[in-house]
Design an enzyme around this catalytic site. Structure first.
Site, PDB file in Angstrom:
ATOM      1  N   LYS A 102       0.157   4.083   4.707  1.00 21.24           N
ATOM      2  CA  LYS A 102       0.008   3.644   3.314  1.00 21.24           C
ATOM      3  C   LYS A 102       0.700   4.622   2.369  1.00 21.24           C
ATOM      4  O   LYS A 102       1.905   4.578   2.263  1.00 21.24           O
ATOM      5  CB  LYS A 102      -1.460   3.391   3.028  1.00 21.24           C
ATOM      6  CG  LYS A 102      -1.838   2.069   3.704  1.00 21.24           C
ATOM      7  CD  LYS A 102      -3.272   1.838   3.977  1.00 21.24           C
ATOM      8  CE  LYS A 102      -3.402   0.536   4.761  1.00 21.24           C
ATOM      9  NZ  LYS A 102      -4.673   0.382   5.422  1.00 21.24           N
ATOM     10  N   GLU A 156     -15.893   4.587   3.347  1.00 27.58           N
ATOM     11  CA  GLU A 156     -14.486   4.774   2.969  1.00 27.58           C
ATOM     12  C   GLU A 156     -14.459   5.581   1.679  1.00 27.58           C
ATOM     13  O   GLU A 156     -15.283   5.340   0.796  1.00 27.58           O
ATOM     14  CB  GLU A 156     -13.802   3.414   2.747  1.00 27.58           C
ATOM     15  CG  GLU A 156     -13.692   2.622   4.019  1.00 27.58           C
ATOM     16  CD  GLU A 156     -12.941   1.287   3.870  1.00 27.58           C
ATOM     17  OE1 GLU A 156     -12.310   1.049   2.819  1.00 27.58           O
ATOM     18  OE2 GLU A 156     -13.006   0.494   4.808  1.00 27.58           O
ATOM     19  N   HIS A 191      -6.937   4.720   1.724  1.00 24.35           N
ATOM     20  CA  HIS A 191      -6.410   4.373   0.402  1.00 24.35           C
ATOM     21  C   HIS A 191      -6.575   5.483  -0.630  1.00 24.35           C
ATOM     22  O   HIS A 191      -6.351   5.259  -1.811  1.00 24.35           O
ATOM     23  CB  HIS A 191      -7.071   3.086  -0.100  1.00 24.35           C
ATOM     24  CG  HIS A 191      -6.787   1.924   0.787  1.00 24.35           C
ATOM     25  ND1 HIS A 191      -5.632   1.172   0.677  1.00 24.35           N
ATOM     26  CD2 HIS A 191      -7.459   1.416   1.849  1.00 24.35           C
ATOM     27  CE1 HIS A 191      -5.632   0.241   1.602  1.00 24.35           C
ATOM     28  NE2 HIS A 191      -6.722   0.355   2.338  1.00 24.35           N
ATOM     29  N   ASP A 208     -13.223   7.089   5.896  1.00 25.35           N
ATOM     30  CA  ASP A 208     -11.893   6.504   6.079  1.00 25.35           C
ATOM     31  C   ASP A 208     -11.151   6.646   4.754  1.00 25.35           C
ATOM     32  O   ASP A 208     -11.540   6.057   3.744  1.00 25.35           O
ATOM     33  CB  ASP A 208     -12.073   5.027   6.475  1.00 25.35           C
ATOM     34  CG  ASP A 208     -10.751   4.323   6.733  1.00 25.35           C
ATOM     35  OD1 ASP A 208      -9.727   4.729   6.130  1.00 25.35           O
ATOM     36  OD2 ASP A 208     -10.744   3.350   7.505  1.00 25.35           O
ATOM     37  N   ASN A 238       0.825  -1.209   0.000  1.00 26.13           N
ATOM     38  CA  ASN A 238       0.000   0.000   0.000  1.00 26.13           C
ATOM     39  C   ASN A 238       0.862   1.264   0.000  1.00 26.13           C
ATOM     40  O   ASN A 238       0.380   2.349   0.305  1.00 26.13           O
ATOM     41  CB  ASN A 238      -0.917   0.017   1.225  1.00 26.13           C
ATOM     42  CG  ASN A 238      -1.847  -1.182   1.258  1.00 26.13           C
ATOM     43  OD1 ASN A 238      -2.400  -1.579   0.238  1.00 26.13           O
ATOM     44  ND2 ASN A 238      -2.003  -1.780   2.423  1.00 26.13           N
ATOM     45  N   SER A 254     -10.988  -0.421   0.399  1.00 24.76           N
ATOM     46  CA  SER A 254      -9.668  -1.065   0.437  1.00 24.76           C
ATOM     47  C   SER A 254      -9.582  -2.353  -0.361  1.00 24.76           C
ATOM     48  O   SER A 254      -8.526  -2.677  -0.882  1.00 24.76           O
ATOM     49  CB  SER A 254      -9.265  -1.331   1.887  1.00 24.76           C
ATOM     50  OG  SER A 254     -10.178  -2.228   2.488  1.00 24.76           O
ATOM     51  N   HIS A 265     -13.882  -1.001   6.835  1.00 24.90           N
ATOM     52  CA  HIS A 265     -12.769  -1.726   7.448  1.00 24.90           C
ATOM     53  C   HIS A 265     -13.089  -2.268   8.845  1.00 24.90           C
ATOM     54  O   HIS A 265     -13.873  -1.669   9.590  1.00 24.90           O
ATOM     55  CB  HIS A 265     -11.588  -0.754   7.549  1.00 24.90           C
ATOM     56  CG  HIS A 265     -10.267  -1.393   7.828  1.00 24.90           C
ATOM     57  ND1 HIS A 265      -9.737  -1.472   9.098  1.00 24.90           N
ATOM     58  CD2 HIS A 265      -9.375  -1.989   7.005  1.00 24.90           C
ATOM     59  CE1 HIS A 265      -8.559  -2.067   9.037  1.00 24.90           C
ATOM     60  NE2 HIS A 265      -8.317  -2.392   7.780  1.00 24.90           N
TER      61      HIS A 265
END
Ligand SMILES: *Cc1c(COP(=O)(O)O)cnc(C)c1O
Length: 371
Positions: free
Chosen positions: A229, A177, A209, A206, A47, A181, A133
């Site tokens: 990440k 998110e 990523h 979130d 990541n 992810s 997550h």
């Protein structure tokens, strides 16, 4: 063997039968390459999207700080662990996230755990996307709030839940998110934010990523993320209004009762964010690499640096991963409970450091296995 260990042994062998056993593989990193059991593999699994974990400037910042301040912080932030570098990092993340204030945690996991369990109370309602997550789910469990999941990225299901449950609760939180992810797709933030307004709810996103790769045009009320990440370092953060951050800093148990990050780690994150702000081309490259891959394989166009290839059965996903490894590529198979049952997959991640020829070779290897 004691009876309890027997029962654990049985659980272990059940996991093995279901192809759900996991092993920690020793992995030595050098940029895109991972060494496993003496074999060098080209990784499409990390990541470190912007290659910053290996960046000379980031490593140097950590090294200088290590020499000056030592290896560990020695106490939690509220005792004596709050090194001045924290203020610099929090200012920088608040600026990137366009919020009044920010708070750095020991990890992204600790940030979500602390945030959700601190803000939500037992008479509140939490509505979370089905794919959020594990650390958001654990934060919800700790909070004791009422909890419903809405179908992944399905705003009409979200509205249905708001209509059914919102009235009976004091506060309502909607969790999602920015970039998912394990699916690599994006949340419909604009629609979610509109619903939140209509039903008097607070949104939490979130961005683990997304940072440095996807610019969010519509932001959640509270933005959470990680330096582990794309920032290539370690640690988590929450960015929000000053009121919320002041409350988090004085109440979040994962901040109060856990030792502060080593100053060198904070220094590395500070250096990373400075690079991220200046070198936008890194994020663009990671995204265009993912798009190049989906084009080669005729997959739906990549929306982020993450591309899933759903295989289905756990054992088939493992087999694909093994075949790719034999050809010199590291692509981890992702299985339940990380993803829903029946959707075991290969998860490809692309970074700014991958070259076209790497992606060409990966696509060829994958097509070779399919046939
Ligand atoms: C990795 C991840 C986290 C946890 O962050 P860490 O800093 O690794 O603890 C939280 N949320 C999502 C979506 C993640 O992918």
């Amino acid at each position: 063997m004691p009876a309890f260990e027997h029962s654990v042994k049985k659980r272990l062998s059940d996991l093995k039968k279901q192809h759900l056993f996991r092993e920690l593989e020793s992995s030595e990193l050098s940029g895109l390459w991972v060494e496993r059991a003496g074999k060098k593999l080209l990784s499409f699994s990390g990541n470190d999207y912007l290659g910053l974990s290996q960046d000379k400037r980031v490593v140097k910042a950590a090294k200088n700080s290590l020499k000056k301040y030592g290896a560990g912080a020695g106490a939690s932030r509220l005792i004596t662990g709050n090194h001045p570098l924290y203020a610099t990092l929090e200012k920088s993340i608040a600026r990137i996230k366009k919020t009044e204030s920010a708070c750095v945690f020991g990890s992204g996991y600790l940030a979500n755990l602390g945030l959700i369990s601190t803000l939500a109370e037992s008479n509140d309602l939490i509505l979370a996307d089905k794919a959020v997550h594990a650390c958001m789910i654990d934060g919800i469990r700790l909070s004791g709030a009422s909890f419903q999941r809405f179908k992944h990225n399905d705003v009409s299901h979200l509205e249905q839940l708001l209509q059914t449950y919102r009235k009976q609760h004091k506060n309502c939180f909607i969790l999602t998110e920015t970039v998912f992810s394990m699916d690599g797709d994006l949340a419909p933030m604009k629609q979610i934010q509109a619903l939140a307004k209509k039903y008097n709810a607070t949104t939490i996103s979130d961005d683990a990523h997304g940072m440095g790769i996807i610019e969010n045009e519509v932001r959640a009320d509270i933005q959470m993320g990680t330096f582990s990440k794309s920032a290539g370092s370690y640690g988590g953060y929450i960015a929000a209004s000053k009121t919320i951050i002041d409350f988090i800093k004085t109440s979040a148990r994962t901040l109060m009762f856990s030792t502060a990050l080593p100053p060198a780690v904070v220094a590395a994150s500070v250096a990373s964010l400075a690079i991220m702000r200046k070198e936008k081309n890194r994020g663009e490259k990671a995204l265009s690499n993912a798009k190049y891959f989906t084009k080669l394989l005729d997959l739906p166009v990549a929306q982020s640096a993450i591309v899933p290839l759903i295989i289905g059965a756990e054992k088939d996903a493992l087999l694909y991963s093994k075949r790719l490894m034999e050809k010199g590529f590291l692509v981890t198979a992702i299985r339940p409970p990380t993803v829903p049952k029946g959707t075991a997959r290969l998860r490809f991640t692309f970074t700014s450091q991958h070259k076209k020829k790497h992606i060409d070779a990966l696509a060829r290897a994958l097509q070779g296995i399919k046939k």
